[in-house]
Design a protein around this motif. Structure first.
Motif, mmCIF file in Angstrom:
data_model
loop_
_atom_site.group_PDB
_atom_site.id
_atom_site.type_symbol
_atom_site.label_atom_id
_atom_site.label_comp_id
_atom_site.label_asym_id
_atom_site.label_seq_id
_atom_site.Cartn_x
_atom_site.Cartn_y
_atom_site.Cartn_z
ATOM 1 N N MET A 1 2.384 -4.309 -3.397
ATOM 2 C CA MET A 1 2.583 -2.882 -3.639
ATOM 3 C C MET A 1 1.808 -2.448 -4.882
ATOM 4 O O MET A 1 1.168 -1.387 -4.891
ATOM 5 N N TYR A 2 1.793 -3.260 -5.954
ATOM 6 C CA TYR A 2 1.035 -2.934 -7.156
ATOM 7 C C TYR A 2 -0.463 -2.908 -6.858
ATOM 8 O O TYR A 2 -1.190 -2.022 -7.325
ATOM 9 N N ARG A 3 -0.912 -3.882 -6.083
ATOM 10 C CA ARG A 3 -2.338 -3.913 -5.716
ATOM 11 C C ARG A 3 -2.718 -2.670 -4.899
ATOM 12 O O ARG A 3 -3.773 -2.090 -5.100
ATOM 13 N N HIS A 4 -1.855 -2.306 -3.979
ATOM 14 C CA HIS A 4 -2.118 -1.130 -3.155
ATOM 15 C C HIS A 4 -2.155 0.133 -4.026
ATOM 16 O O HIS A 4 -3.052 0.976 -3.881
ATOM 17 N N SER A 5 -1.207 0.252 -4.940
ATOM 18 C CA SER A 5 -1.194 1.402 -5.852
ATOM 19 C C SER A 5 -2.446 1.423 -6.719
ATOM 20 O O SER A 5 -3.060 2.482 -6.943
ATOM 21 N N CYS A 6 -2.848 0.249 -7.193
ATOM 22 C CA CYS A 6 -4.053 0.141 -8.007
ATOM 23 C C CYS A 6 -5.286 0.565 -7.207
ATOM 24 O O CYS A 6 -6.142 1.302 -7.698
ATOM 25 N N HIS A 7 -5.358 0.126 -5.970
ATOM 26 C CA HIS A 7 -6.481 0.483 -5.101
ATOM 27 C C HIS A 7 -6.502 1.998 -4.855
ATOM 28 O O HIS A 7 -7.564 2.629 -4.888
#
Length: 124
Positions: A21-27
């Motif tokens: 979820m953090y990676r997706h938000s970062c992307h």
């Protein structure tokens, strides 16, 4: 509600982990920053174009103001010349009328008062 009664869904397929979820938000944030950077670049180009257009229009405005001033000055000069010519013309017409009246008087004296009275010729 008892914590033991809450079903643990962390191992289900399709449920993202917190890291995912953090990676997706970062992307998503990276994409948004790229989009905003693109929009900012376009806005700067638009502003630069508007500044160039303004400079060109200001130059044209200054040229037209100078031309208007020159034409206005020429018009004033021609107006003064017209007034001078009108005054000179009026003076000459009055002088002509006086001269004709004087010649008529002298001729009438010479002829012994036999000439008819002159008619006044009004211009208008």
């Amino acid at each position: 509600m008892d914590p033991l009664e809450i079903e643990d869904t962390s191992d289900w397929l399709g449920c993202p982990t917190p890291l995912e979820m953090y990676r997706h938000s970062c992307h998503m944030l990276e994409n948004e920053v790229q989009e905003l950077t693109t929009q900012l670049r376009k806005a700067r180009q638009d502003i630069f174009g508007l500044v160039e257009m303004h400079a060109a229009e200001a130059k044209e405005c200054a040229r037209l103001r100078a031309e208007l001033k020159a034409v206005s000055s020429a018009l004033d000069d021609e107006s003064r010349k017209n007034s001078d010519l009108t005054m000179t013309s009026n003076y000459l017409l009055c002088s002509k009328d006086r001269l004709i009246s004087e010649y008529h008087r002298q001729l009438n004296e010479f002829m012994g008062g036999k000439l008819p009275e002159p008619t006044t010729n009004t211009i208008g």
